[in-house]
Design a protein around this motif. Sequence first.
Motif, PDB file in Angstrom:
ATOM      1  N   UNK A 162      26.519  19.280  -7.634  1.00 17.04           N
ATOM      2  CA  UNK A 162      26.078  17.916  -7.922  1.00 17.04           C
ATOM      3  C   UNK A 162      27.289  17.036  -8.256  1.00 17.04           C
ATOM      4  N   UNK A 163      27.237  15.782  -7.795  1.00 22.47           N
ATOM      5  CA  UNK A 163      28.357  14.872  -8.012  1.00 22.47           C
ATOM      6  C   UNK A 163      28.617  14.564  -9.482  1.00 22.47           C
ATOM      7  N   UNK A 164      27.563  14.619 -10.303  1.00 25.39           N
ATOM      8  CA  UNK A 164      27.727  14.294 -11.722  1.00 25.39           C
ATOM      9  C   UNK A 164      27.959  15.533 -12.590  1.00 25.39           C
ATOM     10  N   UNK A 165      28.155  16.700 -11.969  1.00 21.43           N
ATOM     11  CA  UNK A 165      28.394  17.930 -12.728  1.00 21.43           C
ATOM     12  C   UNK A 165      29.781  17.885 -13.361  1.00 21.43           C
ATOM     13  N   UNK A 166      29.940  18.509 -14.527  1.00 22.36           N
ATOM     14  CA  UNK A 166      31.269  18.587 -15.135  1.00 22.36           C
ATOM     15  C   UNK A 166      32.208  19.396 -14.222  1.00 22.36           C
ATOM     16  N   UNK A 167      33.497  19.221 -14.422  1.00 18.76           N
ATOM     17  CA  UNK A 167      34.476  19.960 -13.626  1.00 18.76           C
ATOM     18  C   UNK A 167      34.694  21.346 -14.230  1.00 18.76           C
ATOM     19  N   UNK A 168      34.646  22.362 -13.377  1.00 14.57           N
ATOM     20  CA  UNK A 168      34.901  23.728 -13.841  1.00 14.57           C
ATOM     21  C   UNK A 168      36.369  23.897 -14.190  1.00 14.57           C
ATOM     22  N   UNK A 169      36.646  24.722 -15.194  1.00 13.99           N
ATOM     23  CA  UNK A 169      38.024  24.968 -15.623  1.00 13.99           C
ATOM     24  C   UNK A 169      38.696  26.058 -14.781  1.00 13.99           C
ATOM     25  N   UNK A 170      37.938  27.036 -14.305  1.00 18.31           N
ATOM     26  CA  UNK A 170      38.451  28.175 -13.542  1.00 18.31           C
ATOM     27  C   UNK A 170      39.538  28.930 -14.301  1.00 18.31           C
ATOM     28  N   UNK A 171      39.326  29.102 -15.616  1.00 20.24           N
ATOM     29  CA  UNK A 171      40.201  29.946 -16.424  1.00 20.24           C
ATOM     30  C   UNK A 171      39.499  31.268 -16.719  1.00 20.24           C
ATOM     31  N   UNK A 172      38.358  31.191 -17.374  1.00 19.56           N
ATOM     32  CA  UNK A 172      37.552  32.364 -17.686  1.00 19.56           C
ATOM     33  C   UNK A 172      36.088  31.972 -17.594  1.00 19.56           C
ATOM     34  N   UNK A 173      35.330  32.724 -16.825  1.00 20.56           N
ATOM     35  CA  UNK A 173      33.876  32.637 -16.807  1.00 20.56           C
ATOM     36  C   UNK A 173      33.391  34.038 -17.128  1.00 20.56           C
ATOM     37  N   UNK A 174      32.215  34.135 -17.755  1.00 23.03           N
ATOM     38  CA  UNK A 174      31.775  35.490 -18.058  1.00 23.03           C
ATOM     39  C   UNK A 174      30.263  35.591 -18.202  1.00 23.03           C
ATOM     40  N   UNK A 175      29.804  36.815 -17.937  1.00 19.38           N
ATOM     41  CA  UNK A 175      28.403  37.179 -18.117  1.00 19.38           C
ATOM     42  C   UNK A 175      28.309  38.001 -19.390  1.00 19.38           C
ATOM     43  N   UNK A 176      27.268  37.763 -20.176  1.00 17.05           N
ATOM     44  CA  UNK A 176      26.980  38.587 -21.350  1.00 17.05           C
ATOM     45  C   UNK A 176      25.599  39.185 -21.117  1.00 17.05           C
ATOM     46  N   UNK A 177      25.564  40.502 -21.035  1.00 19.06           N
ATOM     47  CA  UNK A 177      24.289  41.197 -20.839  1.00 19.06           C
ATOM     48  C   UNK A 177      23.710  41.470 -22.221  1.00 19.06           C
ATOM     49  N   UNK A 178      22.819  40.563 -22.650  1.00 20.95           N
ATOM     50  CA  UNK A 178      22.270  40.588 -24.002  1.00 20.95           C
ATOM     51  C   UNK A 178      21.294  41.747 -24.201  1.00 20.95           C
ATOM     52  N   UNK A 179      20.686  42.213 -23.119  1.00 21.76           N
ATOM     53  CA  UNK A 179      19.818  43.393 -23.115  1.00 21.76           C
ATOM     54  C   UNK A 179      19.716  43.839 -21.664  1.00 21.76           C
ATOM     55  N   UNK A 180      18.914  44.850 -21.396  1.00 21.57           N
ATOM     56  CA  UNK A 180      18.818  45.349 -20.016  1.00 21.57           C
ATOM     57  C   UNK A 180      18.180  44.348 -19.076  1.00 21.57           C
ATOM     58  N   UNK A 181      17.511  43.308 -19.632  1.00 20.45           N
ATOM     59  CA  UNK A 181      16.870  42.316 -18.750  1.00 20.45           C
ATOM     60  C   UNK A 181      17.226  40.874 -19.095  1.00 20.45           C
ATOM     61  N   UNK A 182      18.281  40.654 -19.899  1.00 17.88           N
ATOM     62  CA  UNK A 182      18.687  39.301 -20.246  1.00 17.88           C
ATOM     63  C   UNK A 182      20.184  39.131 -20.011  1.00 17.88           C
ATOM     64  N   UNK A 183      20.527  38.013 -19.347  1.00 16.16           N
ATOM     65  CA  UNK A 183      21.925  37.699 -19.103  1.00 16.16           C
ATOM     66  C   UNK A 183      22.176  36.232 -19.462  1.00 16.16           C
ATOM     67  N   UNK A 184      23.369  35.983 -19.991  1.00 19.87           N
ATOM     68  CA  UNK A 184      23.837  34.615 -20.224  1.00 19.87           C
ATOM     69  C   UNK A 184      25.160  34.483 -19.473  1.00 19.87           C
ATOM     70  N   UNK A 185      25.250  33.472 -18.624  1.00 18.63           N
ATOM     71  CA  UNK A 185      26.470  33.228 -17.863  1.00 18.63           C
ATOM     72  C   UNK A 185      27.175  32.024 -18.467  1.00 18.63           C
ATOM     73  N   UNK A 186      28.414  32.244 -18.903  1.00 18.05           N
ATOM     74  CA  UNK A 186      29.235  31.221 -19.544  1.00 18.05           C
ATOM     75  C   UNK A 186      30.254  30.732 -18.509  1.00 18.05           C
ATOM     76  N   UNK A 187      30.191  29.456 -18.170  1.00 16.31           N
ATOM     77  CA  UNK A 187      31.087  28.870 -17.182  1.00 16.31           C
ATOM     78  C   UNK A 187      31.978  27.859 -17.880  1.00 16.31           C
ATOM     79  N   UNK A 188      33.280  28.107 -17.850  1.00 18.47           N
ATOM     80  CA  UNK A 188      34.234  27.223 -18.498  1.00 18.47           C
ATOM     81  C   UNK A 188      34.311  25.871 -17.811  1.00 18.47           C
ATOM     82  N   UNK A 189      34.297  24.805 -18.609  1.00 20.69           N
ATOM     83  CA  UNK A 189      34.377  23.445 -18.071  1.00 20.69           C
ATOM     84  C   UNK A 189      35.486  22.679 -18.776  1.00 20.69           C
ATOM     85  N   UNK A 190      35.983  21.635 -18.083  1.00 21.13           N
ATOM     86  CA  UNK A 190      37.043  20.788 -18.655  1.00 21.13           C
ATOM     87  C   UNK A 190      36.445  19.733 -19.558  1.00 21.13           C
TER      88      UNK A 190
END
Length: 156
Positions: free
Chosen positions: A128-156
Amino acid sequence: MIEPERERRHGKTVAGIQVRTNQERELQAEDAQLDRLWEKFNDERLAETIPDKVAGSPVYGVYTEYENGDKGDYSVLAGVEVTDETKVPDDYATLTLEAGEYLIFRAQGRMPETAVETWGKVWHYFEAEDAPERAFLTDYEVYESTDKVAIFVGVK
């Protein structure tokens, strides 16, 4: 899609096993690295055996060392948080999750399908044109349980 949360995160040290890959390689079953990385991580029960693991640490999938944003090669580490990287044997890779601003995309369902589907939504979100700019330094997934994930995307 639900709007992601925005949050400032502190750095953490993660240790595990790592591969270098790119989107094109991952689309070719015979060359794909990520499935093999996670298979080895799970088969060898590394979440339980990595030395100096922080008690209660979730499993992390960490994306770093981006070459040309999402167009080039990048590294992926499957691991857990550790308290002191100097206590981790040399046969494991270690890295620090970059402190900074992240957008968090949460999902629940069968893994790894849900994580893959959520990444598709992440890519769509950043088109999307109005989306924040990604930092492309570190992005990561956290598997909070066997069926839950949180994806952290670094932004500027």
